[in-house]
Motif scaffolding. Sequence first.
Motif, short mmCIF file in Angstrom:
data_model
loop_
_atom_site.label_atom_id
_atom_site.label_comp_id
_atom_site.label_asym_id
_atom_site.label_seq_id
_atom_site.Cartn_x
_atom_site.Cartn_y
_atom_site.Cartn_z
N GLN A 2 0.83 -1.20 0.00
CA GLN A 2 0.00 0.00 0.00
C GLN A 2 0.87 1.26 0.00
O GLN A 2 0.54 2.23 -0.68
N ALA A 3 1.96 1.24 0.73
CA ALA A 3 2.87 2.40 0.78
C ALA A 3 3.53 2.63 -0.58
O ALA A 3 3.67 3.78 -1.02
N ILE A 4 3.90 1.56 -1.26
CA ILE A 4 4.52 1.69 -2.58
C ILE A 4 3.52 2.26 -3.57
O ILE A 4 3.85 3.17 -4.35
N THR A 5 2.30 1.77 -3.53
CA THR A 5 1.25 2.28 -4.41
C THR A 5 1.00 3.76 -4.13
O THR A 5 0.87 4.56 -5.07
N PHE A 6 0.96 4.14 -2.88
CA PHE A 6 0.75 5.54 -2.51
C PHE A 6 1.87 6.42 -3.05
O PHE A 6 1.63 7.48 -3.63
N LEU A 7 3.14 5.99 -2.86
CA LEU A 7 4.27 6.79 -3.33
C LEU A 7 4.30 6.88 -4.86
O LEU A 7 4.57 7.95 -5.41
N LEU A 8 4.02 5.78 -5.54
CA LEU A 8 3.96 5.81 -7.00
C LEU A 8 2.86 6.75 -7.49
O LEU A 8 3.05 7.50 -8.44
N LEU A 81 -2.20 -2.18 -12.57
CA LEU A 81 -2.83 -3.41 -13.04
C LEU A 81 -1.87 -4.60 -12.93
O LEU A 81 -2.30 -5.72 -12.67
N GLY A 82 -0.57 -4.34 -13.11
CA GLY A 82 0.41 -5.41 -12.92
C GLY A 82 0.48 -5.87 -11.49
O GLY A 82 0.66 -7.06 -11.21
N LEU A 83 0.34 -4.94 -10.55
CA LEU A 83 0.36 -5.30 -9.14
C LEU A 83 -0.88 -6.11 -8.75
O LEU A 83 -0.85 -6.88 -7.79
N ALA A 84 -1.97 -5.91 -9.52
CA ALA A 84 -3.18 -6.70 -9.25
C ALA A 84 -2.92 -8.17 -9.57
O ALA A 84 -3.57 -9.05 -9.01
N GLY A 85 -1.94 -8.39 -10.47
CA GLY A 85 -1.47 -9.75 -10.76
C GLY A 85 -2.51 -10.68 -11.30
O GLY A 85 -3.32 -10.32 -12.15
N PRO A 86 -2.48 -11.89 -10.80
CA PRO A 86 -3.35 -12.93 -11.36
C PRO A 86 -4.84 -12.72 -11.07
O PRO A 86 -5.66 -13.45 -11.60
N SER A 87 -5.18 -11.74 -10.25
CA SER A 87 -6.60 -11.51 -9.98
C SER A 87 -7.32 -11.00 -11.23
O SER A 87 -8.54 -11.11 -11.33
N ILE A 88 -6.57 -10.44 -12.19
CA ILE A 88 -7.16 -10.01 -13.46
C ILE A 88 -6.90 -11.12 -14.48
O ILE A 88 -5.78 -11.30 -14.94
N ASN A 89 -7.93 -11.82 -14.81
CA ASN A 89 -7.81 -12.95 -15.72
C ASN A 89 -8.34 -12.53 -17.09
O ASN A 89 -9.52 -12.66 -17.37
N THR A 90 -7.45 -11.98 -17.93
CA THR A 90 -7.87 -11.50 -19.25
C THR A 90 -6.70 -11.60 -20.22
O THR A 90 -5.55 -11.77 -19.81
#
Length: 177
Positions: A2-8, A81-90
């Motif tokens: 979460q901290a990495i996402t916030f900083l990005l 979307l890359g951090l969402a990883g395998p949860s996105i199946n498309t």
Amino acid sequence: MQAITFLLDAVASFFCTLFLLRFLMQAMRVSFAGQIGDFVVKLTNWAIKPLRRFIPGLGGFDWASLIAALGVQLAFSGILLGLAGPSINTDGGTLALMVLWFALRALLRLAVYIFIGALILQAVLSWINPYSPLAAPAYQLTRPILDPIRRIIPTISGIDLSPLVAILLLQVVLMFL
């Protein structure tokens, strides 16, 4: 994570705002001679100058600034979307369209927020210090939005309601983005 996402998000938003502000200031013919213009130019030249070799300004617009903002937003959306990883199946094509849609939507929302911020800044400065170095760029940036509204809603007892109406209309735009 979460901290990495916030900083990005903070870094991407900062540079997207600067690139979009540079694009909008040039499109609205805002002078870059003041503090704000100088700040924006100095913090964006590292990306804009090389891009201008390949992306010329056409039609009075600084397309390199807009492409830089889109590039940063595309990279950030792709990372999210890359951090969402395998949860996105498309498949890859659908994923690329999702990244593009998220990036374009984020840029449009950011542009609306820039205008809302400039409108608030202009309104506050008109009460506190209308001769501030920030007043002229804020006025020049918001004039294309406010002039049509001022033709419909006149000043009442010396009070200009057009910034309030513009902010309300921009909030409605945000609801659809």
